[in-house]
Design a protein around this motif. Structure first.
Motif, PDB file in Angstrom:
ATOM      1  N   ILE A  22       0.884  -1.162   0.000  1.00 45.11           N
ATOM      2  CA  ILE A  22       0.000   0.000   0.000  1.00 45.11           C
ATOM      3  C   ILE A  22       0.919   1.208   0.000  1.00 45.11           C
ATOM      4  O   ILE A  22       1.528   1.551   1.015  1.00 45.11           O
ATOM      5  N   LYS A  23       1.057   1.811  -1.165  1.00 45.20           N
ATOM      6  CA  LYS A  23       2.074   2.843  -1.337  1.00 45.20           C
ATOM      7  C   LYS A  23       1.801   4.062  -0.452  1.00 45.20           C
ATOM      8  O   LYS A  23       0.716   4.611  -0.446  1.00 45.20           O
ATOM      9  N   VAL A  24       2.831   4.410   0.296  1.00 48.52           N
ATOM     10  CA  VAL A  24       2.826   5.617   1.110  1.00 48.52           C
ATOM     11  C   VAL A  24       3.840   6.553   0.463  1.00 48.52           C
ATOM     12  O   VAL A  24       4.958   6.140   0.145  1.00 48.52           O
ATOM     13  N   HIS A  25       3.434   7.773   0.239  1.00 44.39           N
ATOM     14  CA  HIS A  25       4.321   8.731  -0.434  1.00 44.39           C
ATOM     15  C   HIS A  25       5.632   8.836   0.343  1.00 44.39           C
ATOM     16  O   HIS A  25       5.615   9.010   1.576  1.00 44.39           O
ATOM     17  N   PRO A  26       6.771   8.728  -0.324  1.00 43.61           N
ATOM     18  CA  PRO A  26       8.064   8.794   0.372  1.00 43.61           C
ATOM     19  C   PRO A  26       8.235  10.056   1.216  1.00 43.61           C
ATOM     20  O   PRO A  26       8.843  10.009   2.285  1.00 43.61           O
ATOM     21  N   ALA A  27       7.689  11.165   0.757  1.00 45.65           N
ATOM     22  CA  ALA A  27       7.813  12.408   1.534  1.00 45.65           C
ATOM     23  C   ALA A  27       7.046  12.308   2.852  1.00 45.65           C
ATOM     24  O   ALA A  27       7.465  12.881   3.864  1.00 45.65           O
ATOM     25  N   THR A  28       5.940  11.570   2.839  1.00 43.17           N
ATOM     26  CA  THR A  28       5.169  11.371   4.076  1.00 43.17           C
ATOM     27  C   THR A  28       5.987  10.571   5.076  1.00 43.17           C
ATOM     28  O   THR A  28       6.065  10.922   6.259  1.00 43.17           O
ATOM     29  N   LEU A  29       6.599   9.489   4.599  1.00 39.66           N
ATOM     30  CA  LEU A  29       7.433   8.674   5.486  1.00 39.66           C
ATOM     31  C   LEU A  29       8.628   9.478   6.005  1.00 39.66           C
ATOM     32  O   LEU A  29       8.949   9.416   7.196  1.00 39.66           O
ATOM     33  N   ALA A  30       9.256  10.226   5.134  1.00 41.05           N
ATOM     34  CA  ALA A  30      10.431  11.016   5.533  1.00 41.05           C
ATOM     35  C   ALA A  30      10.037  12.078   6.556  1.00 41.05           C
ATOM     36  O   ALA A  30      10.749  12.293   7.547  1.00 41.05           O
ATOM     37  N   SER A  31       8.920  12.730   6.342  1.00 42.23           N
ATOM     38  CA  SER A  31       8.459  13.753   7.267  1.00 42.23           C
ATOM     39  C   SER A  31       8.140  13.145   8.638  1.00 42.23           C
ATOM     40  O   SER A  31       8.516  13.700   9.679  1.00 42.23           O
ATOM     41  N   ALA A  32       7.467  12.005   8.629  1.00 40.85           N
ATOM     42  CA  ALA A  32       7.132  11.333   9.885  1.00 40.85           C
ATOM     43  C   ALA A  32       8.400  10.876  10.608  1.00 40.85           C
ATOM     44  O   ALA A  32       8.518  11.020  11.832  1.00 40.85           O
ATOM     45  N   GLU A  33       9.340  10.334   9.855  1.00 43.01           N
ATOM     46  CA  GLU A  33      10.607   9.891  10.455  1.00 43.01           C
ATOM     47  C   GLU A  33      11.343  11.072  11.091  1.00 43.01           C
ATOM     48  O   GLU A  33      11.839  10.966  12.220  1.00 43.01           O
ATOM     49  N   ASN A  34      11.419  12.179  10.382  1.00 38.93           N
ATOM     50  CA  ASN A  34      12.093  13.362  10.925  1.00 38.93           C
ATOM     51  C   ASN A  34      11.400  13.867  12.180  1.00 38.93           C
ATOM     52  O   ASN A  34      12.066  14.295  13.132  1.00 38.93           O
ATOM     53  N   ALA A  35      10.078  13.817  12.184  1.00 31.79           N
ATOM     54  CA  ALA A  35       9.332  14.250  13.365  1.00 31.79           C
ATOM     55  C   ALA A  35       9.638  13.351  14.563  1.00 31.79           C
ATOM     56  O   ALA A  35       9.827  13.834  15.687  1.00 31.79           O
ATOM     57  N   LEU A  36       9.712  12.049  14.327  1.00 29.71           N
ATOM     58  CA  LEU A  36      10.029  11.123  15.420  1.00 29.71           C
ATOM     59  C   LEU A  36      11.448  11.347  15.936  1.00 29.71           C
ATOM     60  O   LEU A  36      11.688  11.339  17.145  1.00 29.71           O
ATOM     61  N   ARG A  37      12.384  11.548  15.021  1.00 35.50           N
ATOM     62  CA  ARG A  37      13.773  11.813  15.433  1.00 35.50           C
ATOM     63  C   ARG A  37      13.846  13.084  16.282  1.00 35.50           C
ATOM     64  O   ARG A  37      14.536  13.123  17.294  1.00 35.50           O
ATOM     65  N   SER A  38      13.137  14.104  15.853  1.00 34.69           N
ATOM     66  CA  SER A  38      13.121  15.361  16.595  1.00 34.69           C
ATOM     67  C   SER A  38      12.498  15.169  17.972  1.00 34.69           C
ATOM     68  O   SER A  38      13.019  15.662  18.984  1.00 34.69           O
ATOM     69  N   THR A  39      11.393  14.447  18.017  1.00 32.70           N
ATOM     70  CA  THR A  39      10.726  14.180  19.293  1.00 32.70           C
ATOM     71  C   THR A  39      11.641  13.411  20.231  1.00 32.70           C
ATOM     72  O   THR A  39      11.690  13.687  21.431  1.00 32.70           O
ATOM     73  N   LEU A  40      12.368  12.459  19.699  1.00 35.20           N
ATOM     74  CA  LEU A  40      13.269  11.637  20.507  1.00 35.20           C
ATOM     75  C   LEU A  40      14.291  12.504  21.243  1.00 35.20           C
ATOM     76  O   LEU A  40      14.608  12.249  22.403  1.00 35.20           O
ATOM     77  N   THR A  41      14.775  13.531  20.588  1.00 36.78           N
ATOM     78  CA  THR A  41      15.773  14.402  21.222  1.00 36.78           C
ATOM     79  C   THR A  41      15.157  15.311  22.282  1.00 36.78           C
ATOM     80  O   THR A  41      15.876  15.856  23.111  1.00 36.78           O
ATOM     81  N   LYS A  42      13.836  15.464  22.259  1.00 42.62           N
ATOM     82  CA  LYS A  42      13.166  16.376  23.184  1.00 42.62           C
ATOM     83  C   LYS A  42      12.532  15.686  24.389  1.00 42.62           C
ATOM     84  O   LYS A  42      12.038  16.360  25.287  1.00 42.62           O
TER      85      LYS A  42
END
Length: 127
Positions: A22-42
């Motif tokens: 079920i194709k998920v737009h790569p930009a959606t995955l990248a944005s979500a990943e970046n958000a999680l990485r940012s949250t992890l540091t906070k």
């Protein structure tokens, strides 16, 4: 469920959906990943459970930071059952089966047992 845990769960679903075709737009995955990485540091220094959940979510896409997982691993005797389970799953996804086995043995050792109508049943008290 707080926002970071909900985000980790949503990311988990997106990664699994993408793997299932079920194709998920790569930009959606990248944005979500970046958000999680940012949250992890906070996250607060003492929020081991939140960190374990986020590391697990990131591990599903091969994006988990081993140094964060390893710091949690070194604290394994103080981690909650929930944290141990998520961290063990993360290590499995990271190809670190030895770490996962040790965490799962620790988790199994914390199980309680009750008699459920002649059948022993194991459970964890939570946390």
């Amino acid at each position: 469920m707080n926002r970071s845990r909900a985000s980790a769960t949503a990311y988990w679903g997106l990664v699994l959906a993408d793997r299932a075709g079920i194709k998920v737009h790569p930009a959606t995955l990248a944005s979500a990943e970046n958000a999680l990485r940012s949250t992890l540091t906070k996250l607060r220094a003492d929020d081991a459970e939140g960190k374990a959940i986020l590391v697990h979510a990131l591990s599903l896409s091969g994006s988990a930071d081993f140094s964060v997982a390893n710091r949690l691993y070194r604290e394994r005797d103080r981690l909650s059952e929930t944290s141990l389970a998520y961290l063990a799953a993360a290590f499995i996804h990271m190809g670190r089966d030895g770490f996962a086995r040790e965490l799962l043995a620790l988790l199994a050792g914390r199980a309680k047992e009750v008699d459920a109508g002649g059948h022993p049943q194991k459970y964890w008290s939570g946390g």
